[in-house]
Design a protein around this motif. Structure first.
Motif, short mmCIF file in Angstrom:
data_model
loop_
_atom_site.label_atom_id
_atom_site.label_comp_id
_atom_site.label_asym_id
_atom_site.label_seq_id
_atom_site.Cartn_x
_atom_site.Cartn_y
_atom_site.Cartn_z
N GLN A 5 17.26 17.97 -16.40
CA GLN A 5 17.24 16.07 -17.23
C GLN A 5 19.04 15.71 -16.17
OE1 GLN A 5 18.12 14.75 -20.82
NE2 GLN A 5 16.16 14.68 -20.72
N ILE A 6 19.65 16.82 -16.29
CA ILE A 6 21.45 16.55 -14.77
C ILE A 6 20.69 16.66 -13.88
CG2 ILE A 6 22.80 17.79 -14.40
CD1 ILE A 6 23.64 18.82 -17.19
N VAL A 7 20.46 17.90 -13.36
CA VAL A 7 19.53 17.91 -11.93
C VAL A 7 18.13 16.98 -11.15
CG1 VAL A 7 17.59 19.34 -12.08
CG2 VAL A 7 19.26 19.89 -9.89
N ALA A 8 17.73 16.81 -12.59
CA ALA A 8 17.26 15.23 -11.83
C ALA A 8 17.61 14.44 -11.59
CB ALA A 8 15.81 15.25 -13.10
N GLU A 9 18.26 14.31 -12.34
CA GLU A 9 19.61 12.36 -12.84
C GLU A 9 20.40 12.92 -10.94
OE1 GLU A 9 20.31 9.33 -13.19
OE2 GLU A 9 19.47 10.41 -15.00
N ALA A 10 20.48 14.32 -10.73
CA ALA A 10 21.58 14.11 -9.74
C ALA A 10 21.15 13.88 -8.47
CB ALA A 10 22.76 15.26 -9.96
N ASN A 11 19.96 13.98 -8.40
CA ASN A 11 18.54 14.37 -7.31
C ASN A 11 17.70 12.53 -7.14
OD1 ASN A 11 19.58 16.47 -5.73
ND2 ASN A 11 19.13 17.42 -7.47
N SER A 12 17.89 11.73 -8.14
CA SER A 12 17.21 10.91 -8.23
C SER A 12 17.87 9.74 -7.44
CB SER A 12 17.04 10.07 -9.69
OG SER A 12 18.48 9.18 -9.27
N ASP A 13 16.14 9.08 -7.06
CA ASP A 13 16.63 7.73 -5.91
C ASP A 13 17.83 6.61 -6.17
OD1 ASP A 13 16.03 6.34 -3.90
OD2 ASP A 13 14.76 5.34 -4.57
N GLY A 14 17.50 6.31 -7.67
CA GLY A 14 18.97 5.23 -8.06
C GLY A 14 19.83 6.22 -8.56
N PHE A 15 20.40 6.98 -7.74
CA PHE A 15 21.94 7.69 -8.27
C PHE A 15 22.42 7.04 -8.41
CE2 PHE A 15 25.93 9.57 -7.92
CZ PHE A 15 25.96 11.59 -7.80
N ASP A 16 23.08 7.43 -10.20
CA ASP A 16 24.48 7.16 -11.15
C ASP A 16 24.88 7.68 -11.47
OD1 ASP A 16 25.14 5.31 -13.49
OD2 ASP A 16 24.38 3.84 -12.21
N PHE A 17 26.61 7.02 -11.08
CA PHE A 17 27.65 8.17 -11.82
C PHE A 17 27.70 8.03 -13.14
CE2 PHE A 17 29.63 7.34 -7.60
CZ PHE A 17 29.20 9.31 -7.19
N ALA A 18 27.47 7.55 -13.98
CA ALA A 18 28.20 6.73 -15.69
C ALA A 18 27.08 7.82 -15.93
CB ALA A 18 27.80 5.54 -16.08
N ARG A 19 25.38 7.53 -16.08
CA ARG A 19 24.19 8.31 -16.75
C ARG A 19 24.51 9.80 -16.03
NH1 ARG A 19 20.60 4.14 -14.06
NH2 ARG A 19 20.07 6.11 -12.26
#
Length: 406
Positions: free
Chosen positions: A208-222
């Protein structure tokens, strides 16, 4: 003329990378039909060593390179450092007195020689007496014939055997039991699926960390919330941001502050390296390296395609394209648990959708399947001339990142 060079890994018995065969010969016959083998080989050697840089292509490993009969007679391999190359003698090279004399002289000078696509023939004995490695093709030669070859050949400590085109784990195991020392192919990228094997919560959080880091809607808080659940990555991130490289006056102690200071692109790079390396303990280094190369190559190529692709999305697709082999899990089950885009999931699970052609383009180049690469590039309206430099940059980046983990 543009030079298309890819590489295929060669591993030892403990699945550590021994070297790479540089794949170019088929590329020239398919893409440049008016150029003969000697001219193609010469141009690739020149570009590999002098333009691209051999260290960039193979890092600290050996480069296995095919040489035609004419190039062997001229002793062209001696133009290059003996520590960096293995001279591959092609199956269509005749063991004439002139060729044997040249090969013997290069061997005596410290060059390693390999006999490619070997099928036993008494006429090849002069080669057998001087080469260091014999390559047997597991796709074109039946196993019983390979066993017979091994029995017929002289037993000595100098001569090693390389199993070529090993694509499945059971083929690797069979080759090990037969006495092979080196293995070429992509068997390490095939999952060993164990039914009933669950994914630990810690592993799911890493994904989930790597998916979140590379998501289109990059969000520092998440991203911060996910990272805080993993002590190891939190520690490494803070250690990295406070290293001498950044020359900070005041120490950074906040994960959020570290993420913001690094910026989106650098965070993606750091997270991808840390997470993928943590996911694959005990797996071959080459598996991780290949994942990272695919991700970076996809990102770089995306910038040159007229139909604009999201760079973050194609990077993530490349990075997760071998996740089934990394975790030994079914790719469909894994995609069902991850917060990835439907485009990525459709491409990885079913090989369909807008990103499927893109993934096929990257993997066909990686494996030196030049005809398929040419077709995919045309379909995507990609100028092929940009790909070699993208690939070289991706390889150098992945090798440098991998070296940090060793």
């Amino acid at each position: 003329m543009d030079v298309f060079v890819a590489r295929q890994p060669i591993l030892n018995r403990i699945q550590r990378t021994y070297g790479y065969e540089l794949l170019f010969r088929d590329g020239f016959s398919n893409l440049f039909p008016d150029i003969d083998g000697e001219e193609a080989s010469s141009k690739v050697l020149s570009n590999s060593f002098f333009s691209i840089g051999m260290d960039q292509l193979v890092f600290e490993k050996k480069a296995f390179i095919n040489f035609t009969q004419g190039l062997l007679i001229k002793k062209i391999p001696t133009m290059f450092p003996k520590e960096k190359i293995v001279i591959e003698i092609l199956e269509d090279v005749d063991p004439t007195d002139e060729v044997i004399a040249a090969c013997r002289e290069m061997g005596a000078s410290g060059y390693e020689l390999a006999l490619d696509d070997f099928v036993y023939d008494k006429q090849l004995k002069p080669f057998i007496d001087i080469v260091n490695i014999i390559k047997c093709d597991f796709r074109s030669t039946p196993l019983d014939q390979i066993k017979a070859i091994l029995l017929d050949l002289p037993k000595n400590k100098r001569l090693k055997f390389l199993a070529e085109k090993v694509e499945m784990q059971d083929e690797f195991d069979q080759a090990v039991s037969m006495g092979f020392e080196y293995f070429q192919g992509y068997f390490f990228s095939k999952p060993q699926i164990v039914k009933g094997k669950d994914i630990p919560t810690s592993t799911l959080n890493l994904l989930q960390i790597v998916a979140e880091a590379n998501s289109d809607g990059f969000d520092f808080a998440r991203l911060e919330r996910h990272i805080l659940q993993d002590i190891s990555i939190s520690y490494k991130l803070l250690r990295y941001i406070n290293s001498a490289f950044f020359r900070r006056i005041n120490e950074i102690s906040s994960i959020r502050q570290a993420l913001i200071l690094l910026g989106e692109k650098e965070v993606k790079r750091f997270i991808s390296l840390m997470v993928v390396a943590k996911l694959a303990p005990g797996k071959p280094d080459e598996l991780i390296r290949t994942s990272i190369i695919r991700a970076k190559l996809a990102e770089l190529i995306a910038r040159h395609i007229n139909d604009k692709y999201n760079e973050a999305e194609v990077f993530t697709m490349g990075l997760f394209s071998l996740i089934d082999a990394i975790l030994d899990q079914d790719i469909g089950d894994l995609m069902g648990r991850l917060p990835l885009s439907e485009s990525i999931k459709t491409a990885l699970v079913r090989g369909e959708g807008r990103l499927a052609d893109f993934l096929a383009l990257v993997t066909s180049y990686e494996k030196g399947h030049w005809e398929e690469f040419h077709e995919r590039a045309q379909h995507l309206r990609l100028g092929e001339e940009v790909v070699p430099q993208c690939y070289t940059e991706a390889v150098g980046w992945a090798d440098a990142l991998a070296s940090i983990q060793q």
